[in-house]
Motif scaffolding. Structure first.
Motif, PDB file in Angstrom:
ATOM      1  N   MET A 107      28.753  36.686  35.519  1.00 18.36           N
ATOM      2  CA  MET A 107      29.754  36.572  34.479  1.00 18.36           C
ATOM      3  C   MET A 107      29.805  37.886  33.708  1.00 18.36           C
ATOM      4  SD  MET A 107      30.129  33.950  31.275  1.00 18.36           S
ATOM      5  CE  MET A 107      28.655  34.435  30.437  1.00 18.36           C
ATOM      6  N   LEU A 108      31.001  38.343  33.437  1.00 20.12           N
ATOM      7  CA  LEU A 108      31.219  39.532  32.628  1.00 20.12           C
ATOM      8  C   LEU A 108      31.950  39.111  31.366  1.00 20.12           C
ATOM      9  CD1 LEU A 108      32.442  41.824  35.509  1.00 20.12           C
ATOM     10  CD2 LEU A 108      30.198  41.844  34.460  1.00 20.12           C
ATOM     11  N   LYS A 109      31.804  39.874  30.311  1.00 18.38           N
ATOM     12  CA  LYS A 109      32.443  39.512  29.055  1.00 18.38           C
ATOM     13  C   LYS A 109      33.197  40.716  28.516  1.00 18.38           C
ATOM     14  CE  LYS A 109      31.272  36.523  25.256  1.00 18.38           C
ATOM     15  NZ  LYS A 109      32.013  35.377  25.632  1.00 18.38           N
ATOM     16  N   ASN A 110      34.429  40.471  28.066  1.00 20.40           N
ATOM     17  CA  ASN A 110      35.262  41.497  27.462  1.00 20.40           C
ATOM     18  C   ASN A 110      35.680  40.955  26.108  1.00 20.40           C
ATOM     19  OD1 ASN A 110      37.969  42.624  26.744  1.00 20.40           O
ATOM     20  ND2 ASN A 110      37.507  43.911  28.488  1.00 20.40           N
ATOM     21  N   ASP A 111      34.965  41.311  25.042  1.00 21.23           N
ATOM     22  CA  ASP A 111      35.153  40.754  23.704  1.00 21.23           C
ATOM     23  C   ASP A 111      34.990  39.245  23.763  1.00 21.23           C
ATOM     24  OD1 ASP A 111      35.459  43.207  22.478  1.00 21.23           O
ATOM     25  OD2 ASP A 111      37.616  43.224  22.713  1.00 21.23           O
ATOM     26  N   VAL A 112      36.076  38.491  23.675  1.00 17.52           N
ATOM     27  CA  VAL A 112      35.984  37.029  23.640  1.00 17.52           C
ATOM     28  C   VAL A 112      36.310  36.379  24.972  1.00 17.52           C
ATOM     29  CG1 VAL A 112      36.451  36.903  21.184  1.00 17.52           C
ATOM     30  CG2 VAL A 112      38.348  36.838  22.772  1.00 17.52           C
ATOM     31  N   VAL A 113      36.648  37.156  25.982  1.00 13.89           N
ATOM     32  CA  VAL A 113      37.042  36.606  27.276  1.00 13.89           C
ATOM     33  C   VAL A 113      35.917  36.792  28.286  1.00 13.89           C
ATOM     34  CG1 VAL A 113      38.717  36.708  29.158  1.00 13.89           C
ATOM     35  CG2 VAL A 113      39.450  37.168  26.820  1.00 13.89           C
ATOM     36  N   SER A 114      35.454  35.695  28.855  1.00 17.26           N
ATOM     37  CA  SER A 114      34.476  35.766  29.935  1.00 17.26           C
ATOM     38  C   SER A 114      35.227  35.601  31.246  1.00 17.26           C
ATOM     39  CB  SER A 114      33.441  34.652  29.812  1.00 17.26           C
ATOM     40  OG  SER A 114      32.691  34.819  28.643  1.00 17.26           O
ATOM     41  N   TYR A 115      34.745  36.274  32.275  1.00 18.41           N
ATOM     42  CA  TYR A 115      35.399  36.175  33.578  1.00 18.41           C
ATOM     43  C   TYR A 115      34.385  36.437  34.673  1.00 18.41           C
ATOM     44  CZ  TYR A 115      35.532  41.226  32.932  1.00 18.41           C
ATOM     45  OH  TYR A 115      35.184  42.524  32.704  1.00 18.41           O
ATOM     46  N   TRP A 116      34.695  35.953  35.853  1.00 18.16           N
ATOM     47  CA  TRP A 116      33.851  36.128  37.025  1.00 18.16           C
ATOM     48  C   TRP A 116      34.663  36.791  38.111  1.00 18.16           C
ATOM     49  CZ3 TRP A 116      34.089  32.078  33.822  1.00 18.16           C
ATOM     50  CH2 TRP A 116      32.908  31.631  33.261  1.00 18.16           C
ATOM     51  N   ILE A 117      34.044  37.682  38.846  1.00 20.83           N
ATOM     52  CA  ILE A 117      34.701  38.265  40.015  1.00 20.83           C
ATOM     53  C   ILE A 117      34.367  37.358  41.186  1.00 20.83           C
ATOM     54  CG2 ILE A 117      34.850  40.250  41.556  1.00 20.83           C
ATOM     55  CD1 ILE A 117      33.969  41.968  39.132  1.00 20.83           C
ATOM     56  N   LYS A 118      35.380  36.635  41.658  1.00 23.26           N
ATOM     57  CA  LYS A 118      35.161  35.686  42.755  1.00 23.26           C
ATOM     58  C   LYS A 118      34.928  36.432  44.062  1.00 23.26           C
ATOM     59  CE  LYS A 118      36.685  31.704  45.118  1.00 23.26           C
ATOM     60  NZ  LYS A 118      37.521  31.256  46.078  1.00 23.26           N
ATOM     61  N   ASP A 119      35.778  37.406  44.350  1.00 25.15           N
ATOM     62  CA  ASP A 119      35.554  38.223  45.534  1.00 25.15           C
ATOM     63  C   ASP A 119      36.296  39.543  45.428  1.00 25.15           C
ATOM     64  OD1 ASP A 119      37.640  36.040  47.469  1.00 25.15           O
ATOM     65  OD2 ASP A 119      38.233  37.906  46.574  1.00 25.15           O
ATOM     66  N   SER A 120      35.938  40.433  46.314  1.00 25.11           N
ATOM     67  CA  SER A 120      36.508  41.767  46.379  1.00 25.11           C
ATOM     68  C   SER A 120      36.882  42.038  47.824  1.00 25.11           C
ATOM     69  CB  SER A 120      35.471  42.784  45.896  1.00 25.11           C
ATOM     70  OG  SER A 120      35.945  44.101  46.048  1.00 25.11           O
ATOM     71  N   ARG A 121      38.073  42.606  48.010  1.00 18.32           N
ATOM     72  CA  ARG A 121      38.532  42.887  49.373  1.00 18.32           C
ATOM     73  C   ARG A 121      39.165  44.273  49.415  1.00 18.32           C
ATOM     74  NH1 ARG A 121      43.841  41.105  51.925  1.00 18.32           N
ATOM     75  NH2 ARG A 121      43.575  41.830  54.039  1.00 18.32           N
ATOM     76  N   ASP A 122      38.704  45.100  50.323  1.00 12.24           N
ATOM     77  CA  ASP A 122      39.282  46.421  50.538  1.00 12.24           C
ATOM     78  C   ASP A 122      40.174  46.383  51.759  1.00 12.24           C
ATOM     79  OD1 ASP A 122      37.684  47.188  48.459  1.00 12.24           O
ATOM     80  OD2 ASP A 122      36.401  48.517  49.621  1.00 12.24           O
ATOM     81  N   PHE A 123      41.293  47.109  51.682  1.00 14.75           N
ATOM     82  CA  PHE A 123      42.176  47.215  52.835  1.00 14.75           C
ATOM     83  C   PHE A 123      42.984  48.499  52.728  1.00 14.75           C
ATOM     84  CE2 PHE A 123      44.364  44.877  49.561  1.00 14.75           C
ATOM     85  CZ  PHE A 123      45.656  45.355  49.588  1.00 14.75           C
ATOM     86  N   GLY A 124      43.650  48.832  53.827  1.00 13.90           N
ATOM     87  CA  GLY A 124      44.474  50.032  53.878  1.00 13.90           C
ATOM     88  C   GLY A 124      43.756  51.180  54.551  1.00 13.90           C
ATOM     89  N   ILE A 125      44.547  52.016  55.210  1.00 13.28           N
ATOM     90  CA  ILE A 125      43.983  53.175  55.892  1.00 13.28           C
ATOM     91  C   ILE A 125      44.437  54.455  55.200  1.00 13.28           C
ATOM     92  CG2 ILE A 125      43.931  54.472  58.072  1.00 13.28           C
ATOM     93  CD1 ILE A 125      44.196  51.721  59.468  1.00 13.28           C
ATOM     94  N   ALA A 126      45.733  54.697  55.159  1.00 13.02           N
ATOM     95  CA  ALA A 126      46.243  55.909  54.513  1.00 13.02           C
ATOM     96  C   ALA A 126      46.092  55.819  52.990  1.00 13.02           C
ATOM     97  CB  ALA A 126      47.700  56.122  54.879  1.00 13.02           C
ATOM     98  N   ILE A 127      46.431  54.671  52.440  1.00 12.39           N
ATOM     99  CA  ILE A 127      46.277  54.421  51.015  1.00 12.39           C
ATOM    100  C   ILE A 127      45.273  53.285  50.868  1.00 12.39           C
ATOM    101  CG2 ILE A 127      47.419  53.677  48.899  1.00 12.39           C
ATOM    102  CD1 ILE A 127      49.991  54.904  49.974  1.00 12.39           C
ATOM    103  N   LYS A 128      44.170  53.561  50.221  1.00 13.12           N
ATOM    104  CA  LYS A 128      43.108  52.558  50.106  1.00 13.12           C
ATOM    105  C   LYS A 128      43.319  51.676  48.867  1.00 13.12           C
ATOM    106  CE  LYS A 128      39.848  55.476  52.475  1.00 13.12           C
ATOM    107  NZ  LYS A 128      38.651  56.277  52.387  1.00 13.12           N
ATOM    108  N   HIS A 129      43.266  50.378  49.101  1.00 14.77           N
ATOM    109  CA  HIS A 129      43.448  49.390  48.044  1.00 14.77           C
ATOM    110  C   HIS A 129      42.199  48.519  47.948  1.00 14.77           C
ATOM    111  CE1 HIS A 129      47.835  50.038  47.898  1.00 14.77           C
ATOM    112  NE2 HIS A 129      47.713  50.219  49.191  1.00 14.77           N
ATOM    113  N   ARG A 130      41.941  48.034  46.752  1.00 13.74           N
ATOM    114  CA  ARG A 130      40.891  47.040  46.544  1.00 13.74           C
ATOM    115  C   ARG A 130      41.497  45.925  45.692  1.00 13.74           C
ATOM    116  NH1 ARG A 130      36.208  49.862  44.817  1.00 13.74           N
ATOM    117  NH2 ARG A 130      35.885  50.023  47.051  1.00 13.74           N
ATOM    118  N   THR A 131      41.285  44.699  46.123  1.00  9.20           N
ATOM    119  CA  THR A 131      41.761  43.541  45.374  1.00  9.20           C
ATOM    120  C   THR A 131      40.557  42.747  44.873  1.00  9.20           C
ATOM    121  OG1 THR A 131      43.768  43.385  46.703  1.00  9.20           O
ATOM    122  CG2 THR A 131      43.122  41.417  45.497  1.00  9.20           C
TER     123      THR A 131
END
Length: 91
Positions: A1-25
């Motif tokens: 769990m991460l916290k940003n002032d009053v908002v807590s959130y969780w990173i459920k997953d991370s996905r990288d894709f792309g070859i010429a332009i690299k993206h992360r979701t």
């Protein structure tokens, strides 16, 4: 769990894709039913600073508590190499 002032959130997953332009979701689970656009922008910018420096674009998909993460997204954020975070969502 991460916290940003009053908002807590969780990173459920991370996905990288792309070859010429690299993206992360990152799929982010929020702990509140309503989060301001400013907070979503801060979270996107923070995550880009911590986890997005090695890609051309970081995309954050935000989900409300109890929502099936295979379906509706609450908000979509993005941050490019310039470090400017943008948020898109319908109220």
């Amino acid at each position: 769990m991460l916290k940003n002032d009053v908002v807590s959130y969780w990173i459920k997953d991370s996905r990288d894709f792309g070859i010429a332009i690299k993206h992360r979701t990152l799929r982010i689970l929020l702990d509140r039913r309503e989060v301001s656009m400013e907070r979503l922008t801060e979270i996107t910018r923070f995550l880009w600073e911590k986890q997005g420096q090695d890609v051309d674009e970081l995309v954050t998909l935000f989900y409300l508590p109890g929502v099936q993460t295979d379906s509706t997204v609450y908000a979509i954020g993005s941050c490019m190499k310039d470090g400017k975070a943008n948020i898109r969502y319908e109220r």
